[in-house]
Motif scaffolding. Sequence first.
Motif, PDB file in Angstrom:
ATOM      1  N   MET A  82       0.827  -1.189   0.000  1.00  0.00           N
ATOM      2  CA  MET A  82       0.000   0.000   0.000  1.00  0.00           C
ATOM      3  C   MET A  82       0.871   1.253   0.000  1.00  0.00           C
ATOM      4  SD  MET A  82      -3.081   0.789  -0.101  1.00  0.00           S
ATOM      5  CE  MET A  82      -4.509   1.447   0.615  1.00  0.00           C
ATOM      6  N   ASN A  83       1.943   1.210   0.769  1.00  0.00           N
ATOM      7  CA  ASN A  83       2.857   2.341   0.839  1.00  0.00           C
ATOM      8  C   ASN A  83       3.515   2.598  -0.516  1.00  0.00           C
ATOM      9  OD1 ASN A  83       3.556   4.331   2.572  1.00  0.00           O
ATOM     10  ND2 ASN A  83       5.138   3.185   3.638  1.00  0.00           N
ATOM     11  N   MET A  84       3.846   1.536  -1.237  1.00  0.00           N
ATOM     12  CA  MET A  84       4.484   1.668  -2.537  1.00  0.00           C
ATOM     13  C   MET A  84       3.531   2.322  -3.541  1.00  0.00           C
ATOM     14  SD  MET A  84       6.627  -1.137  -4.491  1.00  0.00           S
ATOM     15  CE  MET A  84       7.266  -0.922  -6.104  1.00  0.00           C
ATOM     16  N   ILE A  85       2.261   1.983  -3.468  1.00  0.00           N
ATOM     17  CA  ILE A  85       1.264   2.586  -4.364  1.00  0.00           C
ATOM     18  C   ILE A  85       1.167   4.086  -4.087  1.00  0.00           C
ATOM     19  CG2 ILE A  85      -1.187   2.673  -4.941  1.00  0.00           C
ATOM     20  CD1 ILE A  85      -1.257  -0.349  -4.457  1.00  0.00           C
ATOM     21  N   ARG A  86       1.145   4.443  -2.827  1.00  0.00           N
ATOM     22  CA  ARG A  86       1.054   5.854  -2.449  1.00  0.00           C
ATOM     23  C   ARG A  86       2.268   6.631  -2.961  1.00  0.00           C
ATOM     24  NH1 ARG A  86       0.155   6.734   3.674  1.00  0.00           N
ATOM     25  NH2 ARG A  86      -0.766   4.709   3.339  1.00  0.00           N
ATOM     26  N   HIS A  87       3.464   6.046  -2.828  1.00  0.00           N
ATOM     27  CA  HIS A  87       4.680   6.707  -3.307  1.00  0.00           C
ATOM     28  C   HIS A  87       4.667   6.819  -4.827  1.00  0.00           C
ATOM     29  CE1 HIS A  87       6.854   7.179   0.427  1.00  0.00           C
ATOM     30  NE2 HIS A  87       6.515   5.941   0.774  1.00  0.00           N
ATOM     31  N   SER A  88       4.162   5.797  -5.495  1.00  0.00           N
ATOM     32  CA  SER A  88       4.088   5.821  -6.957  1.00  0.00           C
ATOM     33  C   SER A  88       3.134   6.918  -7.437  1.00  0.00           C
ATOM     34  CB  SER A  88       3.629   4.472  -7.507  1.00  0.00           C
ATOM     35  OG  SER A  88       4.579   3.483  -7.213  1.00  0.00           O
ATOM     36  N   LEU A  89       1.997   7.044  -6.769  1.00  0.00           N
ATOM     37  CA  LEU A  89       1.047   8.091  -7.135  1.00  0.00           C
ATOM     38  C   LEU A  89       1.627   9.483  -6.880  1.00  0.00           C
ATOM     39  CD1 LEU A  89      -2.328   6.587  -5.893  1.00  0.00           C
ATOM     40  CD2 LEU A  89      -1.556   6.874  -8.251  1.00  0.00           C
ATOM     41  N   ALA A  90       2.339   9.642  -5.786  1.00  0.00           N
ATOM     42  CA  ALA A  90       2.964  10.920  -5.483  1.00  0.00           C
ATOM     43  C   ALA A  90       4.017  11.261  -6.537  1.00  0.00           C
ATOM     44  CB  ALA A  90       3.581  10.900  -4.093  1.00  0.00           C
ATOM     45  N   ALA A  91       4.811  10.276  -6.948  1.00  0.00           N
ATOM     46  CA  ALA A  91       5.827  10.495  -7.970  1.00  0.00           C
ATOM     47  C   ALA A  91       5.188  10.840  -9.311  1.00  0.00           C
ATOM     48  CB  ALA A  91       6.711   9.258  -8.112  1.00  0.00           C
ATOM     49  N   LEU A  92       4.095  10.190  -9.628  1.00  0.00           N
ATOM     50  CA  LEU A  92       3.378  10.475 -10.860  1.00  0.00           C
ATOM     51  C   LEU A  92       2.827  11.899 -10.850  1.00  0.00           C
ATOM     52  CD1 LEU A  92       2.367   9.301 -13.541  1.00  0.00           C
ATOM     53  CD2 LEU A  92       0.320   8.549 -12.341  1.00  0.00           C
ATOM     54  N   ALA A  93       2.230  12.316  -9.748  1.00  0.00           N
ATOM     55  CA  ALA A  93       1.694  13.673  -9.630  1.00  0.00           C
ATOM     56  C   ALA A  93       2.811  14.704  -9.756  1.00  0.00           C
ATOM     57  CB  ALA A  93       0.963  13.836  -8.301  1.00  0.00           C
ATOM     58  N   LEU A  94       3.955  14.446  -9.136  1.00  0.00           N
ATOM     59  CA  LEU A  94       5.086  15.349  -9.228  1.00  0.00           C
ATOM     60  C   LEU A  94       5.586  15.432 -10.665  1.00  0.00           C
ATOM     61  CD1 LEU A  94       7.182  17.173  -7.904  1.00  0.00           C
ATOM     62  CD2 LEU A  94       8.541  15.132  -7.427  1.00  0.00           C
ATOM     63  N   GLY A  95       5.619  14.314 -11.344  1.00  0.00           N
ATOM     64  CA  GLY A  95       6.039  14.290 -12.746  1.00  0.00           C
ATOM     65  C   GLY A  95       5.140  15.148 -13.621  1.00  0.00           C
ATOM     66  N   PHE A  96       3.831  15.046 -13.415  1.00  0.00           N
ATOM     67  CA  PHE A  96       2.898  15.879 -14.175  1.00  0.00           C
ATOM     68  C   PHE A  96       3.108  17.357 -13.869  1.00  0.00           C
ATOM     69  CE2 PHE A  96       0.032  12.092 -14.668  1.00  0.00           C
ATOM     70  CZ  PHE A  96       0.097  12.058 -16.060  1.00  0.00           C
ATOM     71  N   ALA A  97       3.309  17.687 -12.617  1.00  0.00           N
ATOM     72  CA  ALA A  97       3.502  19.080 -12.227  1.00  0.00           C
ATOM     73  C   ALA A  97       4.772  19.650 -12.860  1.00  0.00           C
ATOM     74  CB  ALA A  97       3.557  19.199 -10.711  1.00  0.00           C
ATOM     75  N   LEU A  98       5.830  18.868 -12.889  1.00  0.00           N
ATOM     76  CA  LEU A  98       7.090  19.327 -13.464  1.00  0.00           C
ATOM     77  C   LEU A  98       7.030  19.407 -14.982  1.00  0.00           C
ATOM     78  CD1 LEU A  98       9.658  17.444 -11.207  1.00  0.00           C
ATOM     79  CD2 LEU A  98       8.999  19.859 -11.119  1.00  0.00           C
ATOM     80  N   ALA A  99       6.121  18.672 -15.593  1.00  0.00           N
ATOM     81  CA  ALA A  99       6.003  18.677 -17.048  1.00  0.00           C
ATOM     82  C   ALA A  99       5.266  19.904 -17.571  1.00  0.00           C
ATOM     83  CB  ALA A  99       5.285  17.405 -17.516  1.00  0.00           C
ATOM     84  N   LEU A 100       4.584  20.636 -16.700  1.00  0.00           N
ATOM     85  CA  LEU A 100       3.855  21.822 -17.139  1.00  0.00           C
ATOM     86  C   LEU A 100       4.846  22.886 -17.584  1.00  0.00           C
ATOM     87  CD1 LEU A 100       1.161  22.049 -14.321  1.00  0.00           C
ATOM     88  CD2 LEU A 100       0.836  21.284 -16.676  1.00  0.00           C
ATOM     89  N   PRO A 101       4.526  23.612 -18.664  1.00  0.00           N
ATOM     90  CA  PRO A 101       5.469  24.618 -19.158  1.00  0.00           C
ATOM     91  C   PRO A 101       5.578  25.807 -18.223  1.00  0.00           C
ATOM     92  CG  PRO A 101       3.404  24.722 -20.369  1.00  0.00           C
ATOM     93  CD  PRO A 101       3.324  23.531 -19.442  1.00  0.00           C
ATOM     94  N   GLY A 102       6.792  26.279 -18.014  1.00  0.00           N
ATOM     95  CA  GLY A 102       7.022  27.480 -17.222  1.00  0.00           C
ATOM     96  C   GLY A 102       6.585  27.343 -15.783  1.00  0.00           C
ATOM     97  N   THR A 103       6.464  28.466 -15.147  1.00  0.00           N
ATOM     98  CA  THR A 103       6.019  28.510 -13.768  1.00  0.00           C
ATOM     99  C   THR A 103       4.505  28.599 -13.765  1.00  0.00           C
ATOM    100  OG1 THR A 103       8.022  29.702 -13.207  1.00  0.00           O
ATOM    101  CG2 THR A 103       6.248  29.757 -11.597  1.00  0.00           C
ATOM    102  N   VAL A 104       3.868  27.691 -13.071  1.00  0.00           N
ATOM    103  CA  VAL A 104       2.416  27.680 -13.027  1.00  0.00           C
ATOM    104  C   VAL A 104       1.926  28.963 -12.375  1.00  0.00           C
ATOM    105  CG1 VAL A 104       0.397  26.491 -12.143  1.00  0.00           C
ATOM    106  CG2 VAL A 104       2.361  25.176 -12.946  1.00  0.00           C
ATOM    107  N   GLY A 105       1.024  29.663 -13.044  1.00  0.00           N
ATOM    108  CA  GLY A 105       0.441  30.863 -12.483  1.00  0.00           C
ATOM    109  C   GLY A 105       1.266  32.124 -12.652  1.00  0.00           C
ATOM    110  N   ALA A 106       2.457  32.033 -13.244  1.00  0.00           N
ATOM    111  CA  ALA A 106       3.278  33.221 -13.458  1.00  0.00           C
ATOM    112  C   ALA A 106       2.911  33.859 -14.790  1.00  0.00           C
ATOM    113  CB  ALA A 106       4.757  32.863 -13.433  1.00  0.00           C
TER     114      ALA A 106
END
Length: 102
Positions: free
Chosen positions: A1-25
């Motif tokens: 269960m812990n591994m799934i949570r870490h995988s989802l967190a890593a996936l969310a971080l990956g999506f956030a970092l893939a967004l162009p530029g600074t979000v909201g700037a």
Amino acid sequence: MNMIRHSLAALALGFALALPGTVGAVDINSADAQTLAEELHGIGLAKAEAIVAYREANGPFTSAEDLAKVKGVGAATVEKNRDAIQVGGGKPKAGRTVARND
């Protein structure tokens, strides 16, 4: 269960970092009125249009604080949006020439 949570967190971080530029700037020297109104808190379309008109009449902003020179935009609004404001080079005013070093 812990591994799934870490995988989802890593996936969310990956999506956030893939967004162009600074979000909201937003670059106050190149953004159109609609973008300024959408990205800056306390700036509606009328104030955003005033920002664009001021920029076109006076040239690019040199700092975030310059926004307070626009009628209807105060220092508190600038401070509230400080993290969202970028100050790029903008375009030169019409009729101005830019020297090139060729």
